[in-house]
Scaffold this motif. Sequence first.
Motif, PDB file in Angstrom:
ATOM      1  N   TYR A  85      33.985 -19.278  35.007  1.00  0.00           N
ATOM      2  CA  TYR A  85      34.937 -20.300  35.439  1.00  0.00           C
ATOM      3  C   TYR A  85      36.097 -20.354  34.457  1.00  0.00           C
ATOM      4  CZ  TYR A  85      36.895 -24.910  36.459  1.00  0.00           C
ATOM      5  OH  TYR A  85      37.744 -25.949  36.760  1.00  0.00           O
ATOM      6  N   GLU A  88      38.976 -28.483  40.495  1.00  0.00           N
ATOM      7  CA  GLU A  88      38.509 -28.822  39.156  1.00  0.00           C
ATOM      8  C   GLU A  88      36.995 -28.895  39.108  1.00  0.00           C
ATOM      9  OE1 GLU A  88      39.672 -31.952  35.574  1.00  0.00           O
ATOM     10  OE2 GLU A  88      40.282 -32.353  37.638  1.00  0.00           O
ATOM     11  N   GLY A 115      40.123 -22.004  38.414  1.00  0.00           N
ATOM     12  CA  GLY A 115      40.336 -23.435  38.537  1.00  0.00           C
ATOM     13  C   GLY A 115      41.786 -23.826  38.375  1.00  0.00           C
ATOM     14  N   PRO A 116      42.073 -25.131  38.318  1.00  0.00           N
ATOM     15  CA  PRO A 116      43.449 -25.625  38.202  1.00  0.00           C
ATOM     16  C   PRO A 116      44.153 -25.097  36.960  1.00  0.00           C
ATOM     17  CG  PRO A 116      41.941 -27.414  38.731  1.00  0.00           C
ATOM     18  CD  PRO A 116      41.091 -26.230  38.406  1.00  0.00           C
ATOM     19  N   GLU A 123      40.009 -22.201  33.737  1.00  0.00           N
ATOM     20  CA  GLU A 123      41.044 -23.162  34.108  1.00  0.00           C
ATOM     21  C   GLU A 123      42.077 -23.262  32.986  1.00  0.00           C
ATOM     22  OE1 GLU A 123      39.076 -26.902  34.746  1.00  0.00           O
ATOM     23  OE2 GLU A 123      39.067 -27.415  32.617  1.00  0.00           O
ATOM     24  N   ARG A 124      43.316 -23.565  33.374  1.00  0.00           N
ATOM     25  CA  ARG A 124      44.422 -23.749  32.431  1.00  0.00           C
ATOM     26  C   ARG A 124      44.522 -22.572  31.462  1.00  0.00           C
ATOM     27  NH1 ARG A 124      42.058 -28.405  33.819  1.00  0.00           N
ATOM     28  NH2 ARG A 124      43.432 -29.976  34.727  1.00  0.00           N
ATOM     29  N   THR A 133      45.413 -22.188  36.468  1.00  0.00           N
ATOM     30  CA  THR A 133      45.162 -20.772  36.190  1.00  0.00           C
ATOM     31  C   THR A 133      46.300 -19.914  36.737  1.00  0.00           C
ATOM     32  OG1 THR A 133      42.786 -21.151  36.366  1.00  0.00           O
ATOM     33  CG2 THR A 133      43.536 -18.872  36.448  1.00  0.00           C
ATOM     34  N   TRP A 147      39.240 -19.068  44.380  1.00  0.00           N
ATOM     35  CA  TRP A 147      40.097 -20.162  43.933  1.00  0.00           C
ATOM     36  C   TRP A 147      39.402 -21.479  44.248  1.00  0.00           C
ATOM     37  CZ3 TRP A 147      41.706 -15.444  45.107  1.00  0.00           C
ATOM     38  CH2 TRP A 147      42.708 -14.859  44.322  1.00  0.00           C
TER      39      TRP A 147
END
Length: 296
Positions: free
Chosen positions: A9, A69, A44-45, A11-12, A47, A66
Amino acid sequence: MEDRISFLYVERAVLNRDGNAVTIQDSRGIAHVPATELAVVLLGPGTKVTYAAMALLGDAGVSAVWVGEKGVRYYAHGRPAAKTSRFAEAHAKIWSNQRSRLRCARRMYAMRFPGEDVSELTMAQLRGREGARMKRIYAAEAQRTGVEWSRRSYDPMDFDAGDPINRALTESSAALYGIAHAVIVGLGFLPSLGIVHTGTDRSFVYDVADLYKAEISIPAAFDAVAAASAGDYFNVRRLVRDKVVTTRLIQKMVRDLQELMDIPTSETYSDAELMLWNELEVIAAGINWADESGVP
């Protein structure tokens, strides 16, 4: 597929490519992950993914999904590793016949009820027995961990509205769904053709994930909440991942799917040859089948 890491996983962060490794860069630095060791990357968000990274993931047969969160919502996925239709055809054959579908459903429930004979039970009886089993599992996990439990209650549109254990159960289930989805499409089965569930594009994902919730996602959720202090963040995904590794879940899932769909374990999913359907047989593609007069 059996030898790959379950999921990663992100994110960011920014995903790029360095040789045969996917690079993941955030404020802490850059991490390198060999692409061929991954089954699925959950994006995640926040990305960002480069063309080079997606090309590498595609070549390595890694599913790119995709998600929202914490991996709770599913939005889209990239091309899977499977290059043959054999598994999809076997799946569709079982799904489209009422007797074979019921037989497959009984096999699924038999995996959840070891030592019990469910060969003559109807779907209604199987659902009732499964409901009672889940109540016992939740109660046992609550007693084992000391986590307060009343009932499974959550709002799909408002993740934060639930109490800690219900949020943890939703998050752990989402991670398990991602793994099941990656294996299903990686082998070439059809996520929308559920045996027990029906009506959504991931019905079969819910079928498969349900086989392992009592062993993987439910204990992970209760352990995460029990380990977190009041108001603290609980890392459910880490515990799910640890259980996936220690139980060798992906290997088990691959074998279970082949058994459920009556596919010999010697069958491969990577080789494929394009053919033409011809009623009761298949014939070679890439050939002009008209005679000299141009009449078929």
